[in-house]
Scaffold this active site. Structure first.
Site, short mmCIF file in Angstrom:
data_model
loop_
_atom_site.label_atom_id
_atom_site.label_comp_id
_atom_site.label_asym_id
_atom_site.label_seq_id
_atom_site.Cartn_x
_atom_site.Cartn_y
_atom_site.Cartn_z
N GLU A 98 37.98 69.16 42.91
CA GLU A 98 36.79 69.88 42.36
C GLU A 98 35.71 69.84 43.40
O GLU A 98 35.60 69.11 44.48
CB GLU A 98 36.40 68.70 41.23
CG GLU A 98 36.86 69.26 39.82
CD GLU A 98 36.10 70.52 39.20
OE1 GLU A 98 35.44 71.06 39.83
OE2 GLU A 98 36.00 70.59 38.16
N ASP A 102 29.68 66.57 37.53
CA ASP A 102 28.16 66.67 37.10
C ASP A 102 28.16 65.77 35.87
O ASP A 102 27.96 64.61 35.72
CB ASP A 102 27.65 67.96 36.93
CG ASP A 102 26.08 67.91 36.48
OD1 ASP A 102 25.51 67.22 36.63
OD2 ASP A 102 26.01 69.19 35.84
N LYS A 130 27.14 63.85 40.92
CA LYS A 130 25.70 63.58 40.48
C LYS A 130 25.67 62.56 39.23
O LYS A 130 25.83 62.88 38.31
CB LYS A 130 25.21 64.77 39.95
CG LYS A 130 24.49 65.79 40.89
CD LYS A 130 23.93 66.82 40.19
CE LYS A 130 24.30 68.27 40.41
NZ LYS A 130 23.35 69.12 39.51
N PHE A 151 19.81 70.64 41.70
CA PHE A 151 20.94 71.90 41.89
C PHE A 151 21.23 72.52 43.09
O PHE A 151 20.39 72.87 43.78
CB PHE A 151 20.39 73.08 40.89
CG PHE A 151 21.54 74.08 40.26
CD1 PHE A 151 22.27 73.43 39.13
CD2 PHE A 151 22.10 74.93 41.37
CE1 PHE A 151 23.46 74.23 39.08
CE2 PHE A 151 23.19 75.67 40.82
CZ PHE A 151 23.82 75.41 39.78
P1 IMP Z 1 30.43 69.17 34.49
O1 IMP Z 1 31.04 67.97 35.26
O2 IMP Z 1 31.59 69.42 33.44
O3 IMP Z 1 29.23 68.98 33.92
O4 IMP Z 1 30.60 70.56 35.38
C1 IMP Z 1 30.86 70.55 36.77
C2 IMP Z 1 30.78 72.13 37.09
O5 IMP Z 1 29.50 72.47 36.87
C3 IMP Z 1 31.26 71.94 38.47
O6 IMP Z 1 32.55 72.45 38.77
C4 IMP Z 1 30.20 73.26 39.15
O7 IMP Z 1 30.77 74.34 38.95
C5 IMP Z 1 28.99 73.06 38.05
N1 IMP Z 1 27.99 72.50 38.59
C6 IMP Z 1 27.42 71.21 38.44
N2 IMP Z 1 26.31 70.99 39.09
C7 IMP Z 1 26.11 72.11 39.98
C8 IMP Z 1 25.31 72.03 41.05
O8 IMP Z 1 24.17 71.39 41.60
N3 IMP Z 1 25.31 73.11 41.83
C9 IMP Z 1 26.40 74.35 41.45
N4 IMP Z 1 27.36 74.04 40.39
C10 IMP Z 1 27.21 72.90 39.97
MG MG Z 2 33.34 74.39 39.00
#
Ligand code: IMP
Ligand code: MG
Length: 179
Positions: A98, A102, A130, A151
């Site tokens: 990945e 996030d 993060k 971001f």
């Molecule tokens: P989550 O962990 O389900 O919230 O989503 C993760 C996805 O959100 C990642 O695979 C990225 O595609 C996108 N994402 C999260 N933070 C960022 C960032 O800071 N920059 C660009 N894409 C991000």
């Molecule tokens: Mg992604």
């Protein structure tokens, strides 16, 4: 510097060292085994291509594409497979690659889904993390770098489909870029 870049967060030399460290660790941990590396499109494509060339193991490479739907403000998400991987992972050692973790919701659901296919093992390797924004109780077994709640763009990561080609990881320079 381009107007969409606020600052460089991680320069390319540092990214390269981080990738070498992860690749060495994976090579050691899976010694004597064949692995399947699954890149989650599109964000992981540059990281994956750097990573696999530094891993000294027999491997099969595959890709998946997923999209996440989050219901309102609820911290539960559903992951839809947009493009599934081509190979059968039953009995294989699988590593999901990945770009960034996030909230962790995408990863949590993806992992649950892939575990039903009975791999011999299933781990996650994420370039960036993060931790401040986590909603799901999940962590990648291999994490490149922890980053602050900003971001980021570049090294495969996009904002609105753009800037994936930047060689350094940069902080996006627009208001509301942190969602
Ligand atoms: P989550 O962990 O389900 O919230 O989503 C993760 C996805 O959100 C990642 O695979 C990225 O595609 C996108 N994402 C999260 N933070 C960022 C960032 O800071 N920059 C660009 N894409 C991000
Ligand atoms: Mg992604």
């Amino acid at each position: 510097m381009a107007q969409y870049v606020k600052s460089v967060l991680i320069p390319r030399e540092e990214i390269d060292k981080m990738v070498t460290r992860l690749a060495d660790q994976i090579t050691e941990d899976y010694k004597g085994k064949e692995i399947v590396m699954v890149g989650v499109l599109k964000g992981s494509f540059i990281f994956l291509s750097d990573l696999v060339r530094k891993i000294d193991l027999p491997m099969i490479l595959d890709f998946m594409s997923v999209s996440s739907y989050y219901g309102g403000t609820k911290s539960s998400g559903v992951v839809k497979i947009v493009k599934d991987m081509d190979i059968d992972i039953e009995g294989r050692h699988v590593i999901i690659v990945e770009d960034i973790v996030d909230s962790g919701l995408t990863l949590q659901h993806l992992k649950e889904m892939l575990l039903t296919r009975n791999p011999a093992s299933l781990r996650v390797c994420a370039a960036f993390d993060k931790p401040d924004r986590r909603k799901a109780d999940i962590a990648a077994e291999y994490t490149g770098m922890k980053i602050p709640d900003e971001f980021i763009i570049g090294y495969g990561l996009d904002y609105d489909g753009k800037h994936r080609n930047l060689p350094d990881v940069c902080i996006l320079a627009i208001e509301g870029g942190n969602e």
